[in-house]
Design an enzyme around this catalytic site. Structure first.
Site, PDB file in Angstrom:
ATOM      1  N   ASP A  44       0.761  -1.196  -0.009  1.00 54.58           N
ATOM      2  CA  ASP A  44       0.095  -0.188   0.113  1.00 54.58           C
ATOM      3  C   ASP A  44       0.694   1.211  -0.064  1.00 54.58           C
ATOM      4  O   ASP A  44       1.617   1.457   1.017  1.00 54.58           O
ATOM      5  CB  ASP A  44      -0.757   0.147   1.235  1.00 54.58           C
ATOM      6  CG  ASP A  44      -1.768   1.228   1.219  1.00 54.58           C
ATOM      7  OD1 ASP A  44      -1.633   2.163   0.336  1.00 54.58           O
ATOM      8  OD2 ASP A  44      -2.485   1.039   2.263  1.00 54.58           O
ATOM      9  N   ASN A  72       5.403   3.527 -11.727  1.00 54.08           N
ATOM     10  CA  ASN A  72       4.045   3.765 -12.523  1.00 54.08           C
ATOM     11  C   ASN A  72       2.941   3.765 -11.602  1.00 54.08           C
ATOM     12  O   ASN A  72       1.743   4.414 -11.868  1.00 54.08           O
ATOM     13  CB  ASN A  72       3.838   2.465 -13.446  1.00 54.08           C
ATOM     14  CG  ASN A  72       2.507   2.537 -13.991  1.00 54.08           C
ATOM     15  OD1 ASN A  72       2.154   3.323 -15.080  1.00 54.08           O
ATOM     16  ND2 ASN A  72       1.667   1.528 -13.770  1.00 54.08           N
ATOM     17  N   TYR A 141      -3.117  16.236  -7.884  1.00 59.09           N
ATOM     18  CA  TYR A 141      -2.720  15.347  -8.992  1.00 59.09           C
ATOM     19  C   TYR A 141      -1.669  15.978  -9.833  1.00 59.09           C
ATOM     20  O   TYR A 141      -0.770  15.728 -10.035  1.00 59.09           O
ATOM     21  CB  TYR A 141      -3.893  14.900  -9.829  1.00 59.09           C
ATOM     22  CG  TYR A 141      -3.288  14.177 -10.731  1.00 59.09           C
ATOM     23  CD1 TYR A 141      -3.146  12.609 -10.612  1.00 59.09           C
ATOM     24  CD2 TYR A 141      -3.240  14.278 -12.115  1.00 59.09           C
ATOM     25  CE1 TYR A 141      -2.699  11.728 -11.731  1.00 59.09           C
ATOM     26  CE2 TYR A 141      -2.879  13.426 -13.176  1.00 59.09           C
ATOM     27  CZ  TYR A 141      -2.453  12.121 -12.940  1.00 59.09           C
ATOM     28  OH  TYR A 141      -1.949  11.186 -13.857  1.00 59.09           O
ATOM     29  N   LYS A 145       2.652  15.439 -10.061  1.00 64.58           N
ATOM     30  CA  LYS A 145       3.127  14.794 -11.176  1.00 64.58           C
ATOM     31  C   LYS A 145       4.199  15.958 -11.744  1.00 64.58           C
ATOM     32  O   LYS A 145       5.341  15.584 -12.211  1.00 64.58           O
ATOM     33  CB  LYS A 145       1.963  14.664 -12.251  1.00 64.58           C
ATOM     34  CG  LYS A 145       1.248  13.641 -12.019  1.00 64.58           C
ATOM     35  CD  LYS A 145       1.804  12.196 -11.867  1.00 64.58           C
ATOM     36  CE  LYS A 145       1.207  11.082 -11.695  1.00 64.58           C
ATOM     37  NZ  LYS A 145       1.928   9.909 -11.749  1.00 64.58           N
TER      38      LYS A 145
END
Length: 235
Positions: A44, A72, A141, A145
């Site tokens: 996790d 990934n 998000y 990134k």
């Protein structure tokens, strides 16, 4: 084909990760998923201790040597700013932990290992959102990134002299189950009109880019970020 490499890939249970696993057929690959299945190691990424345990489990399965790490695994969770402080900050922190901090922990362990073994490669999965941003529900998000890109470039610049190479891939929308739901929720055809290629990327296209960086890209390409977004964002 080149000599088989020992490769750790996170988030291999579906979508892009499953395609990466297929693209790297012939190499000695250890995969990962949250629950563990089909030989994957369970971890996790919300728990950094489990990320560390993943590394050492993979090392054991691969005979004490890892040549390539592909980060990934990630999450994509909408958190509108209208939600309460606790909910919004919780979403921010959860996304940063899973998308960036967990990957950073693996990158650190990889760099330390590669120093002992004479080099290695890291391929980090970022996103078009790192450069162009994302929806108002996805500040976290896009920020995670963008952090992935900054980390990748720092690793590339800091350790190239030790033959430690780092690359990143920035997909746009990709035809996974997660993306299909999102494309439909954003208007479907209207969203596709923003992609000059006229369609979203296929997981196999992203996976082939990862495979090339992990296996065949020349060392001088270290620090490279490759876009796979149908020209929906160009730099």
């Amino acid at each position: 084909m080149t000599k088989p490499l020992n490769i750790l890939v996170t988030g291999t249970s579906r979508g892009i990760g499953a395609a990466i696993r297929t693209a790297l057929t012939g190499h000695n690959l250890v995969g990962h998923s949250t629950r563990g299945s089909d030989g994957e190691i369970a971890a996790d990424f919300g728990d950094t201790d489990q990320v560390t345990a993943l590394w050492w489990e993979a090392m054991g399965r691969l005979g004490g040597r890892i040549d390539v790490v592909v980060n990934n695994a990630g999450m994509f969770e909408a958190v509108p700013i209208e939600q309460g402080d606790e909910v919004w900050l919780g979403g921010w922190e959860r996304t940063m932990q899973v998308n960036l901090t967990a990957s950073a922990a693996l990158c650190r362990l990889a760099v330390l290992h590669f120093r002992e073994k004479g080099g290695g490669r890291i391929v980090n999965m970022a996103s078009r959102a790192a450069y162009r941003g994302d929806s108002p529900q996805h500040w976290h998000y896009a920020a995670s990134k963008a952090g992935m890109i900054g980390m990748t470039k720092t690793i590339a610049r800091g350790y190239a002299a030790e033959n430690i190479l780092a690359f990143a891939v920035c997909p746009g929308f990709t035809m996974t189950g997660m993306a299909e739901d999102y494309v439909e929720s954003r208007g479907g055809a209207k969203l596709l009109a923003d992609i000059p290629l006229g369609r979203v990327a296929m997981p196999e296209e992203v996976a082939e880019t990862v495979r090339w960086l992990a296996v065949d890209a020349p060392p001088s390409a270290t620090g490279t970020v490759i876009d796979v977004n149908g020209a929906s964002f160009v730099r």
